[in-house]
Design a protein around this motif. Structure first.
Motif, PDB file in Angstrom:
ATOM      1  N   PRO A 137       0.621  -1.357   0.089  1.00 33.78           N
ATOM      2  CA  PRO A 137       0.043   0.070  -0.317  1.00 33.78           C
ATOM      3  C   PRO A 137       0.793   0.993   0.005  1.00 33.78           C
ATOM      4  O   PRO A 137       0.697   1.984  -0.463  1.00 33.78           O
ATOM      5  N   ASN A 138       2.110   1.454  -0.098  1.00 38.88           N
ATOM      6  CA  ASN A 138       2.521   2.737   0.899  1.00 38.88           C
ATOM      7  C   ASN A 138       4.310   2.727   0.768  1.00 38.88           C
ATOM      8  O   ASN A 138       4.864   2.944   1.614  1.00 38.88           O
ATOM      9  N   ASP A 139       5.000   1.910  -0.205  1.00 34.39           N
ATOM     10  CA  ASP A 139       5.990   1.873  -0.768  1.00 34.39           C
ATOM     11  C   ASP A 139       6.966   2.444  -1.390  1.00 34.39           C
ATOM     12  O   ASP A 139       6.268   2.210  -2.622  1.00 34.39           O
ATOM     13  N   LEU A 140       7.243   3.056  -1.367  1.00 30.84           N
ATOM     14  CA  LEU A 140       8.212   3.484  -2.532  1.00 30.84           C
ATOM     15  C   LEU A 140       9.312   2.896  -3.058  1.00 30.84           C
ATOM     16  O   LEU A 140      10.473   2.530  -2.746  1.00 30.84           O
ATOM     17  N   LEU A 141       9.451   2.526  -4.588  1.00 29.06           N
ATOM     18  CA  LEU A 141      10.506   1.652  -5.135  1.00 29.06           C
ATOM     19  C   LEU A 141      11.321   2.833  -6.415  1.00 29.06           C
ATOM     20  O   LEU A 141      10.612   3.549  -6.806  1.00 29.06           O
ATOM     21  N   VAL A 142      12.844   2.376  -6.150  1.00 28.40           N
ATOM     22  CA  VAL A 142      13.123   2.611  -7.089  1.00 28.40           C
ATOM     23  C   VAL A 142      14.262   2.053  -7.732  1.00 28.40           C
ATOM     24  O   VAL A 142      13.780   0.387  -7.382  1.00 28.40           O
ATOM     25  N   THR A 143      14.375   1.913  -9.488  1.00 29.68           N
ATOM     26  CA  THR A 143      15.836   0.923  -9.332  1.00 29.68           C
ATOM     27  C   THR A 143      17.147   1.214  -9.633  1.00 29.68           C
ATOM     28  O   THR A 143      17.160   2.476 -10.433  1.00 29.68           O
ATOM     29  N   VAL A 144      17.610   0.444  -9.265  1.00 28.52           N
ATOM     30  CA  VAL A 144      18.797  -0.297  -9.396  1.00 28.52           C
ATOM     31  C   VAL A 144      19.051  -0.656 -10.200  1.00 28.52           C
ATOM     32  O   VAL A 144      19.657  -1.877  -9.583  1.00 28.52           O
ATOM     33  N   ALA A 175      25.789   1.968  -1.117  1.00 25.54           N
ATOM     34  CA  ALA A 175      25.831   0.651  -1.047  1.00 25.54           C
ATOM     35  C   ALA A 175      26.041  -0.001   0.279  1.00 25.54           C
ATOM     36  O   ALA A 175      25.080  -1.311   0.765  1.00 25.54           O
ATOM     37  N   ASP A 176      27.344   0.337   0.919  1.00 24.30           N
ATOM     38  CA  ASP A 176      27.842   0.068   1.747  1.00 24.30           C
ATOM     39  C   ASP A 176      27.051  -0.168   3.517  1.00 24.30           C
ATOM     40  O   ASP A 176      26.962  -0.528   4.251  1.00 24.30           O
ATOM     41  N   GLU A 177      25.740   1.012   2.765  1.00 26.72           N
ATOM     42  CA  GLU A 177      24.700   1.178   3.957  1.00 26.72           C
ATOM     43  C   GLU A 177      23.534   1.220   3.726  1.00 26.72           C
ATOM     44  O   GLU A 177      23.108   0.953   5.122  1.00 26.72           O
ATOM     45  N   HIS A 182      18.103  -5.767  -0.298  1.00 26.49           N
ATOM     46  CA  HIS A 182      16.775  -5.039  -1.854  1.00 26.49           C
ATOM     47  C   HIS A 182      16.639  -3.786  -1.177  1.00 26.49           C
ATOM     48  O   HIS A 182      15.371  -3.732  -1.864  1.00 26.49           O
ATOM     49  N   ALA A 183      16.754  -3.303  -0.260  1.00 26.99           N
ATOM     50  CA  ALA A 183      17.213  -1.365  -0.564  1.00 26.99           C
ATOM     51  C   ALA A 183      17.317  -0.998  -1.179  1.00 26.99           C
ATOM     52  O   ALA A 183      18.419  -1.279  -1.722  1.00 26.99           O
ATOM     53  N   GLY A 184      17.307   0.575  -1.501  1.00 22.49           N
ATOM     54  CA  GLY A 184      18.519   1.455  -2.183  1.00 22.49           C
ATOM     55  C   GLY A 184      17.694   2.750  -1.518  1.00 22.49           C
ATOM     56  O   GLY A 184      17.452   3.292  -1.068  1.00 22.49           O
ATOM     57  N   LEU A 188      21.534   5.859  -5.397  1.00 24.65           N
ATOM     58  CA  LEU A 188      21.696   4.261  -6.349  1.00 24.65           C
ATOM     59  C   LEU A 188      20.783   4.725  -7.532  1.00 24.65           C
ATOM     60  O   LEU A 188      21.705   3.641  -8.519  1.00 24.65           O
ATOM     61  N   ALA A 189      19.722   4.834  -7.349  1.00 21.94           N
ATOM     62  CA  ALA A 189      19.425   5.615  -8.831  1.00 21.94           C
ATOM     63  C   ALA A 189      19.389   6.211  -9.939  1.00 21.94           C
ATOM     64  O   ALA A 189      18.487   6.296 -10.671  1.00 21.94           O
TER      65      ALA A 189
END
Length: 287
Positions: A137-144, A175-177, A182-184, A188-189
């Motif tokens: 319902p409420n996640d924000l996605l980006v492509t990396v 990236a190392d943080e 599967h986080a972004g 990174l995007a």
């Protein structure tokens, strides 16, 4: 230099020059205006959770609609299903807002987190130049690197006669943080800008615009354009998904619609269309 001095230096708001502090004065000047939604913008250096703090303020009568609370760092931030997460100081947008849509029936308040998702995605697309999508319902996605990753989330909580809506977005997380693989983050995007001041202004202006439309329509997601906008930006629709429901049961099917109550409608293998109002959604295949 003593160990204490070194620790103090590591906590300095200027210790990471790639992550300058927010300019609270400029934010207020850019957001607070006569007749506008935003009445007060507070920026704190560190807190447990902006949502918890603002819910407490509202309960004590110390916050009105349009109050915005922003933190440079949260150490006990909460997501959906009471999940916890942390992020380095000044690496993201961590804020909560108080909304009191008195003219909207309470039955339609469930659209507020979805509305906020549309507003955040719209604002960030404009200001950061990053293609964003919403996972119901409420996640924000980006492509990396060709992979879809979660870069933010929204949490709405009742607070007396209103709702506190919390927004968390990873902006410069490296990236190392990353807390999980599967986080972004916007950086990174490939964001064209990671300056958090204009990003936050864009998000809150977009939220003001969408909230005004929805409220003027009495909270009806159809005439306000909200239902259509959410469906257009929802990466969940058209996919085979598994809904992990409260109580430990699962339901699988194709996500075919978001109904008038903001529920995700699944078409199951036996031909049933089942609305899902709460739970975790796992994308099983690409759209």
């Amino acid at each position: 230099m003593t160990p204490r001095d070194d620790a103090d230096r590591s906590r300095s708001r200027w210790s990471d020059l790639d992550r300058p502090p927010l300019n609270a004065t400029a934010l207020r000047r850019g957001l607070v205006r006569p007749g506008g939604l935003w009445r007060e913008v507070d920026v704190v250096q560190r807190t447990g959770s902006t949502n918890s703090d603002l819910v407490a303020r509202a309960a004590a009568g110390r916050a009105t609609e349009g109050t915005v609370l922003v933190a440079e760092e949260q150490h006990a931030a909460r997501g959906r299903l009471d999940r916890r997460w942390t992020a380095p100081a000044r690496s993201g947008l961590f804020c909560s807002v108080l909304l009191t849509p008195a003219e909207v029936p309470v039955a339609r308040w469930g659209w507020l987190p979805l509305l906020t998702g549309v507003a955040v995605a719209t604002g960030l697309s404009r200001a950061a130049g990053v293609d964003t999508a919403l996972k119901w319902p409420n996640d924000l996605l980006v492509t990396v690197g060709g992979e879809e990753r979660k870069a933010g989330g929204i949490l709405a909580e009742r607070a007396g006669d209103g709702v506190v809506v919390g927004i968390g977005v990873n902006v410069t997380l490296r990236a190392d943080e990353l807390p999980v693989p599967h986080a972004g983050s916007l950086a990174l995007a490939g964001a064209i800008s990671t300056d958090r001041d204009p990003l936050l202004r864009a998000v809150l202006r977009s939220l003001e615009e969408w909230y005004g439309r929805w409220r003027a329509a009495g909270g009806d997601p159809g005439p306000s354009g909200l239902q259509e906008a959410y469906a257009a930006g929802c990466a969940t629709l058209g996919r085979t998904v598994r809904a992990e429901l409260p109580g430990g049961t699962d339901l699988a099917g194709e996500a075919v619609a978001v109904d008038g109550d903001g529920r995700l409608v699944l078409a199951t293998e036996d031909g049933v269309r089942a609305p899902v109002g709460a739970g975790d959604i796992v994308h099983l295949r690409p759209a």
